[in-house]
Motif scaffolding. Sequence first.
Motif, PDB file in Angstrom:
ATOM      1  N   GLY A   1      31.797  40.164  35.848  1.00 28.93           N
ATOM      2  CA  GLY A   1      33.153  39.719  35.559  1.00 28.93           C
ATOM      3  C   GLY A   1      33.489  39.671  34.086  1.00 28.93           C
TER       4      GLY A   1
ATOM      5  N   THR B   1      34.303  43.130  45.685  1.00 32.13           N
ATOM      6  CA  THR B   1      33.418  42.700  44.604  1.00 32.13           C
ATOM      7  C   THR B   1      32.272  43.672  44.343  1.00 32.13           C
TER       8      THR B   1
ATOM      9  N   ASN C   1      39.797  37.772  43.085  1.00 36.62           N
ATOM     10  CA  ASN C   1      39.021  38.418  44.152  1.00 36.62           C
ATOM     11  C   ASN C   1      39.578  38.098  45.540  1.00 36.62           C
TER      12      ASN C   1
ATOM     13  N   GLN D   1      41.008  38.647  37.132  1.00 36.87           N
ATOM     14  CA  GLN D   1      40.737  39.227  38.448  1.00 36.87           C
ATOM     15  C   GLN D   1      40.836  38.131  39.499  1.00 36.87           C
TER      16      GLN D   1
END
Length: 120
Positions: free
Chosen positions: A57, A32, A75, A73
């Motif tokens: 994001g 991240t 994570n 995405q």
Amino acid sequence: QVQLAESGGASVLAGGSLRLSCAASVHTYSYTSYCLAWFRQAPGKDREGVVHVNRDGSPVYATSVKGRFTVAQDNAKNTLYLQMSSLKPEDTAMYYCAARLCSYHSYNYWGQGTQVTVSS
């Protein structure tokens, strides 16, 4: 250090859909900490950004793909996806995933690319 591996490229007919994946392997900072993007390069053309994912994001799409492509995405899986719909022949290109530390401006980690070919 970040290793990026794209997959999902294929040959499809115009109007079709594909989903590309970019699996990231990170070794120094957490996943991240990086901001990722998709680029593409068609034969004889300059590389162009398809979508950039900001630190929060939020995505920024190229005008040419807005409304047709969607980035996502995961994570937990360190994976970036690109859902491509309503594909056009002009979307034909090698698609690359790229990463940068979000505090940097330039992308300095690149994958090997995955080929997308759209025929009419």
